[in-house]
Structure formats: structure tokens, C-alpha cells
Write a protein that holds these residues in place. Structure first.
Motif, PDB file in Angstrom:
ATOM      1  N   HIS A 186     -15.411 -19.410  -3.527  1.00 44.22           N
ATOM      2  CA  HIS A 186     -16.137 -19.176  -2.893  1.00 44.22           C
ATOM      3  C   HIS A 186     -17.973 -19.283  -4.365  1.00 44.22           C
ATOM      4  CE1 HIS A 186     -17.142 -18.410   1.168  1.00 44.22           C
ATOM      5  NE2 HIS A 186     -16.122 -17.450   1.111  1.00 44.22           N
ATOM      6  N   HIS A 226     -18.113 -22.872  -5.455  1.00 46.27           N
ATOM      7  CA  HIS A 226     -18.760 -23.565  -4.915  1.00 46.27           C
ATOM      8  C   HIS A 226     -20.505 -23.291  -5.074  1.00 46.27           C
ATOM      9  CE1 HIS A 226     -20.908 -24.092  -0.806  1.00 46.27           C
ATOM     10  NE2 HIS A 226     -20.987 -25.223  -1.293  1.00 46.27           N
ATOM     11  N   PHE A 227     -20.527 -22.315  -4.908  1.00 44.54           N
ATOM     12  CA  PHE A 227     -22.147 -21.525  -5.798  1.00 44.54           C
ATOM     13  C   PHE A 227     -22.548 -22.495  -6.560  1.00 44.54           C
ATOM     14  CE2 PHE A 227     -25.214 -18.288  -6.875  1.00 44.54           C
ATOM     15  CZ  PHE A 227     -26.396 -18.385  -5.734  1.00 44.54           C
ATOM     16  N   THR A 283     -20.042 -12.478  -0.134  1.00 46.12           N
ATOM     17  CA  THR A 283     -18.690 -13.138   0.685  1.00 46.12           C
ATOM     18  C   THR A 283     -17.557 -12.892  -0.386  1.00 46.12           C
ATOM     19  OG1 THR A 283     -19.304 -14.339   2.860  1.00 46.12           O
ATOM     20  CG2 THR A 283     -16.929 -14.908   2.216  1.00 46.12           C
ATOM     21  N   SER A 284     -17.765 -13.721  -1.354  1.00 45.02           N
ATOM     22  CA  SER A 284     -16.503 -13.459  -2.724  1.00 45.02           C
ATOM     23  C   SER A 284     -16.541 -12.064  -3.054  1.00 45.02           C
ATOM     24  CB  SER A 284     -17.401 -14.374  -3.672  1.00 45.02           C
ATOM     25  OG  SER A 284     -16.867 -13.899  -4.702  1.00 45.02           O
ATOM     26  N   ILE A 330     -13.802 -26.635   0.930  1.00 50.77           N
ATOM     27  CA  ILE A 330     -14.595 -26.375  -0.514  1.00 50.77           C
ATOM     28  C   ILE A 330     -15.050 -27.634  -1.261  1.00 50.77           C
ATOM     29  CG2 ILE A 330     -14.949 -24.766  -2.177  1.00 50.77           C
ATOM     30  CD1 ILE A 330     -15.788 -23.733  -0.579  1.00 50.77           C
ATOM     31  N   TYR A 352     -26.550 -19.404   0.970  1.00 48.11           N
ATOM     32  CA  TYR A 352     -25.573 -19.226   0.047  1.00 48.11           C
ATOM     33  C   TYR A 352     -25.113 -18.129  -0.835  1.00 48.11           C
ATOM     34  CZ  TYR A 352     -23.516 -23.648   1.902  1.00 48.11           C
ATOM     35  OH  TYR A 352     -23.864 -24.267   3.214  1.00 48.11           O
ATOM     36  N   GLU A 388     -23.322 -16.108   1.861  1.00 49.59           N
ATOM     37  CA  GLU A 388     -22.198 -17.349   1.944  1.00 49.59           C
ATOM     38  C   GLU A 388     -21.679 -17.238   1.190  1.00 49.59           C
ATOM     39  OE1 GLU A 388     -20.877 -19.433   5.017  1.00 49.59           O
ATOM     40  OE2 GLU A 388     -21.860 -18.254   5.386  1.00 49.59           O
ATOM     41  N   ASP A 389     -21.796 -16.948  -0.595  1.00 45.35           N
ATOM     42  CA  ASP A 389     -20.738 -17.306  -1.195  1.00 45.35           C
ATOM     43  C   ASP A 389     -20.751 -16.290  -1.629  1.00 45.35           C
ATOM     44  OD1 ASP A 389     -19.884 -20.176  -0.665  1.00 45.35           O
ATOM     45  OD2 ASP A 389     -21.281 -20.781  -1.986  1.00 45.35           O
TER      46      ASP A 389
END
Length: 262
Positions: free
Chosen positions: A236, A239-240, A221-222, A45, A214, A217-218
Motif C-alpha cells: 500500500h 503504491h501511494f 489502510t496500511s 498493485i 489514496y 485507501e493506502d
């Protein structure tokens, strides 16, 4: 709106520092398999966030961010499409990320490339992006070496290679953008526009896809892993935040008349 010359440096730098602190804490406290996996994930990350910081710093002085995006956008999309295709192909064996979101992501990449960037699936066009092929081969080779070294007979080597290769390709997703922006600044090149192409439309397509993918994805998923791997879940989210800050930074620059924000 949280943008301006100072914020464009402070906020993304703070987010990277937050990711580094998470990685440091995870490294210091890791004592089981989940935490070791979180440590590897957080390291990736941090690496993945660095190109976004570089692009924000460089593109503030770019006279035409739309045209620059048109130059590197296709390569970024191809790399994202590649790791998602790899995930979809591996879905019968294992689920990397969220299976159905990867499938939708592949379809979305194809739509954005065709409609937004007018990408032609011809040999000449593909040869223009040979650097993308080289990055994919580099990531795959690195994944094979990594997993062969760490291989345990109790697990499937193929599954681990697929998982690691998709992760490495995703991490390299913005490397072509960094290289092209760096080379342009180094040579003091003026970015020229291509006639007949709606660059604002390209930018909107590009960032709608990126942020949309995302979100799953972030953020999704988080939420799913929050109890199993809390530190990775926070990673996550960080990053988002970095990605959405970059997207809003670019779109604001473009909407302000293609003049660098100050």
C-alpha cells in the motif's frame, strides 16, 4: 523536488521493482490464507502501477499536459467513482477498504466532475464514455468468472464478486488515460484546448481528489493492517509513493508553463 528527466524514470521504476520484489517474496513464503490474499493484492498493485509509469514516460514529451489531462481525467474519475459506489452499495454486507472514506470519495468524485470538469449527466455525454462502461463490464465479468471458479460453499459468492469487481475496476482506473495518451502519440496529434475551461483548475481538482482518496485507501489502510499483513501494508505504501510521484510530476509540468520537463 525529486523530479527531472532521469528521476522521472528511475524513481517510479524502482518503486515498481520494489512491488515486484514484495510479490516475489510473498509468493515464495505464502503458507496461510492471509499471505495468499497478500499475494493477490500485490499482483494487482504491480498491474495498477504500470500505467502510472507509462503516463510519466509519455507525458514528458506532451506539449500540453493540462489539455491531455482534460481529455482522460473524466474517464479516470468515472471509473474511480464506479468502484467506490460498488463498495458503498455493498457496505451493509461487507466493508471493502474503509467504508466511510468510500462514501466521502463518491461525494468527492461527483463534486470534482461537476465543478472541476463541468460534467453533464446527459445521455450524449455518457455515450462519449462508452469505453468506461465497457471496462466496467469487463472487470465485472472477470470478477464473476474468477469467483465462480474459486468459489467455496462456506463463503458468500456475492460478497466475493463485489470485492473482486471493485478491485478489478480500480486496477483499470488509468487504462483510458494510457490508451488516449498512446493514441495521441501514435497519431502525432496536437492536443487542443477547450475554450472557457480552466484546465489548471481541473488538474488541481483531479489530483487533490486522487491523493486525498489514496491517503485513506493506502496510508490509513496500511497502518490498520500492519500487524495482520505486513507485506500488503508495505505494498500500500509503495503504491501511494508511486501515485504521489505521478501527481507531483503532472502538477510540476503544468506549473512550469505546460512545457515538458527535461
Amino acid at each position: 523536488v525529486v523530479h527531472g528527466k532521469v528521476v522521472n524514470v528511475v524513481l517510479p521504476t524502482a518503486l515498481i521493482l520494489a512491488a515486484v520484489l514484495l510479490l516475489t517474496y510473498c509468493h515464495a513464503t505464502a503458507d496461510d490464507v492471509n499471505e495468499n490474499s497478500s499475494r493477490v493484492f500485490l499482483g494487482l498493485i504491480v498491474i495498477q502501477m504500470l500505467p502510472l509509469l507509462f503516463l510519466e514516460l509519455r507525458l514528458t514529451s506532451c506539449p500540453d499536459p493540462e489539455a491531455m489531462l482534460a481529455r482522460f481525467g473524466t474517464k479516470v474519475l468515472l471509473l474511480h467513482g464506479c468502484f467506490m459506489i460498488l463498495r458503498v452499495a455493498a457496505w451493509p454486507l461487507m466493508e471493502v477498504g474503509i467504508g466511510w472514506s468510500n462514501l466521502i470519495g463518491v461525494i468527492a468524485v461527483l463534486v470534482v466532475l461537476h465543478v472541476g470538469f463541468r460534467f453533464k449527466w446527459k445521455l450524449d455525454t455518457l455515450l462519449e464514455h462508452i469505453d468506461v462502461v465497457c471496462l466496467i463490464l469487463l472487470a465485472t465479468s472477470g470478477a464473476i468468472v474468477t469467483e465462480v471458479i474459486d468459489y467455496e460453499a462456506s463463503s458468500s459468492l456475492l460478497e466475493h464478486v463485489i470485492f473482486t469487481a471493485s478491485s478489478y475496476i480500480e486496477v483499470l482506473g488509468f487504462v483510458p488515460a494510457v490508451w488516449m495518451v498512446h493514441q495521441s502519440a501514435k497519431k502525432n496529434d496536437d492536443v487542443t484546448r477547450t475554450g472557457g475551461v480552466d484546465l489548471t483548475r481541473q488538474a488541481v481538482f483531479f489530483f487533490v481528489f486522487l491523493v486525498g482518496f489514496y491517503i485513506f485507501e493506502d496510508l490509513v489502510t496500511s497502518w490498520k493492517i500492519r500487524h495482520l499483513a505486513g507485506i500488503a501494508a508495505v505494498g500500500h505504501f509503495v503504491h501511494f509513493l508511486m501515485l504521489t510521484h505521478f501527481a507531483s510530476f503532472m502538477l510540476l509540468n503544468i506549473s512550469s508553463g505546460m512545457k515538458p520537463l527535461s
